[in-house]
Write a protein that holds these residues in place. Sequence first.
Motif, short mmCIF file in Angstrom:
data_model
loop_
_atom_site.label_atom_id
_atom_site.label_comp_id
_atom_site.label_asym_id
_atom_site.label_seq_id
_atom_site.Cartn_x
_atom_site.Cartn_y
_atom_site.Cartn_z
N ARG A 292 0.81 -1.22 0.00
CA ARG A 292 0.00 0.00 0.00
C ARG A 292 0.84 1.27 0.00
O ARG A 292 0.35 2.33 -0.40
N THR A 293 2.08 1.17 0.47
CA THR A 293 2.91 2.36 0.66
C THR A 293 4.24 2.18 -0.05
O THR A 293 4.91 1.16 0.12
N ARG A 294 4.61 3.18 -0.83
CA ARG A 294 5.88 3.09 -1.56
C ARG A 294 7.07 3.00 -0.62
O ARG A 294 8.00 2.25 -0.85
N MET A 295 7.04 3.80 0.46
CA MET A 295 8.13 3.79 1.43
C MET A 295 7.52 3.90 2.82
O MET A 295 7.30 4.99 3.34
N TYR B 229 4.59 -10.44 -0.39
CA TYR B 229 4.38 -9.14 -1.03
C TYR B 229 3.64 -9.28 -2.35
O TYR B 229 2.84 -8.42 -2.73
N LEU B 230 3.88 -10.38 -3.07
CA LEU B 230 3.24 -10.58 -4.37
C LEU B 230 1.79 -11.07 -4.27
O LEU B 230 1.03 -10.96 -5.23
N LEU B 231 1.41 -11.61 -3.12
CA LEU B 231 0.05 -12.11 -2.99
C LEU B 231 -0.94 -10.95 -2.83
O LEU B 231 -0.63 -9.95 -2.18
N PRO B 232 -2.12 -11.08 -3.42
CA PRO B 232 -3.13 -10.01 -3.29
C PRO B 232 -3.48 -9.76 -1.83
O PRO B 232 -3.37 -10.66 -0.98
N ASP B 233 -3.92 -8.56 -1.54
CA ASP B 233 -4.27 -8.21 -0.17
C ASP B 233 -5.40 -9.08 0.35
O ASP B 233 -5.47 -9.38 1.54
N SER B 234 -6.30 -9.51 -0.54
CA SER B 234 -7.40 -10.39 -0.12
C SER B 234 -6.86 -11.73 0.38
O SER B 234 -7.38 -12.31 1.34
N ARG C 7 -6.81 -22.56 -1.58
CA ARG C 7 -7.03 -22.57 -3.03
C ARG C 7 -8.49 -22.32 -3.39
O ARG C 7 -8.79 -21.88 -4.50
N SER C 8 -9.39 -22.57 -2.45
CA SER C 8 -10.80 -22.28 -2.71
C SER C 8 -11.06 -20.77 -2.69
O SER C 8 -12.14 -20.32 -3.08
N HIS C 9 -10.06 -20.00 -2.26
CA HIS C 9 -10.18 -18.53 -2.23
C HIS C 9 -9.29 -17.88 -3.29
O HIS C 9 -8.89 -16.72 -3.14
N VAL C 10 -9.00 -18.60 -4.35
CA VAL C 10 -8.16 -18.04 -5.41
C VAL C 10 -8.88 -16.85 -6.05
O VAL C 10 -10.06 -16.94 -6.39
N PRO C 11 -8.20 -15.73 -6.22
CA PRO C 11 -8.83 -14.57 -6.87
C PRO C 11 -9.10 -14.86 -8.35
O PRO C 11 -8.56 -15.80 -8.93
N SER C 12 -9.91 -14.03 -8.96
CA SER C 12 -10.23 -14.20 -10.38
C SER C 12 -9.04 -13.81 -11.24
O SER C 12 -8.10 -13.13 -10.78
N LEU D 102 -6.27 -10.74 -10.45
CA LEU D 102 -4.83 -10.98 -10.39
C LEU D 102 -4.08 -10.18 -11.45
O LEU D 102 -2.99 -9.67 -11.20
N GLU D 103 -4.68 -10.07 -12.62
CA GLU D 103 -4.06 -9.26 -13.67
C GLU D 103 -3.91 -7.82 -13.22
O GLU D 103 -2.87 -7.18 -13.42
N LEU D 104 -4.95 -7.30 -12.58
CA LEU D 104 -4.91 -5.93 -12.07
C LEU D 104 -3.90 -5.81 -10.93
O LEU D 104 -3.17 -4.82 -10.83
N GLU D 105 -3.86 -6.83 -10.08
CA GLU D 105 -2.95 -6.82 -8.92
C GLU D 105 -1.49 -6.74 -9.35
O GLU D 105 -0.69 -6.03 -8.74
N TRP D 106 -1.15 -7.46 -10.40
CA TRP D 106 0.26 -7.54 -10.82
C TRP D 106 0.61 -6.61 -11.97
O TRP D 106 1.73 -6.65 -12.48
N ALA D 107 -0.33 -5.76 -12.35
CA ALA D 107 -0.11 -4.90 -13.52
C ALA D 107 1.06 -3.94 -13.33
O ALA D 107 1.79 -3.63 -14.28
#
Length: 249
Positions: free
Chosen positions: A130-133, A170-175, A197-202, A206-211
């Motif tokens: 959430r925070t750059r620094m 750090y790479l995992l979505p906040d959800s 794994r039953s809570h895998v994001p769409s 994920l595309e938006l998360e890692w963009a």
Amino acid sequence: MEEGIEKLDLEREPTLDELEEIEQVALVEGAEPAEDPVRMYLREIGRVALLNVDQEMWLSTVREAAKLLADHRRAMRDRLGRPPTHQEVWMALVDNVYTLWQQAVRLCKKRSIDPPEFIALLEEASLLQRTRMPDAESYLRRFLEQENVAEDEQWAELTRVLLDLFTHLYLLPDSTLAYLKKTWQQRGRLPSRRALRSHVPSEEALELEWADVGERAAEAQQHLIQACEGYAKANGSSFEIVHDFEEAA
């Protein structure tokens, strides 16, 4: 040029002392300060705040995260014979989190010390997302710098494992981090891999998360380079050291 200044070797980068001496001569000879490239460079470097150890670790994490994500995608593409989906990459990251945490717990047990607080690692990874620094102290860094722990090959291995774990988190979505935190608070342990794994994001989420992972990594790299230049200026080191860092990074 004044007699006190030796002729510079044009095949190497000038040292900071040489640049400052050139600047003084330029001012004496009437050069406009605003147009003097040496003066402009020194003034620009002076604006760069030197990083503390926590900031260096966080920036390195952000930089390495992009490489880690690319390595996962490349390895999975080679294994599957096609580009992996975002969900497949997410599952690979999650599997590694479990493996790395188990390794960390085992290494801590060998040292007869308590493992780090998993929730604290989750919260720090979420804060970095959430925070750059972040304007905070790193829990992970404090854990790795315990005064009563002797540093040896085993501790170096634990350090590597925990830094790798932190980069994965750090790479995992906040959800995903929120679900891991909730489960840990309720049960004192990670959920089963099947449950997670039953809570895998769409795919879209994920595309938006890692963009912007690559963009953030590039920004982190630039901050580290600027800090290295700042250190060189503060210590009177030559610019050649800075260039070596930039090429190796």
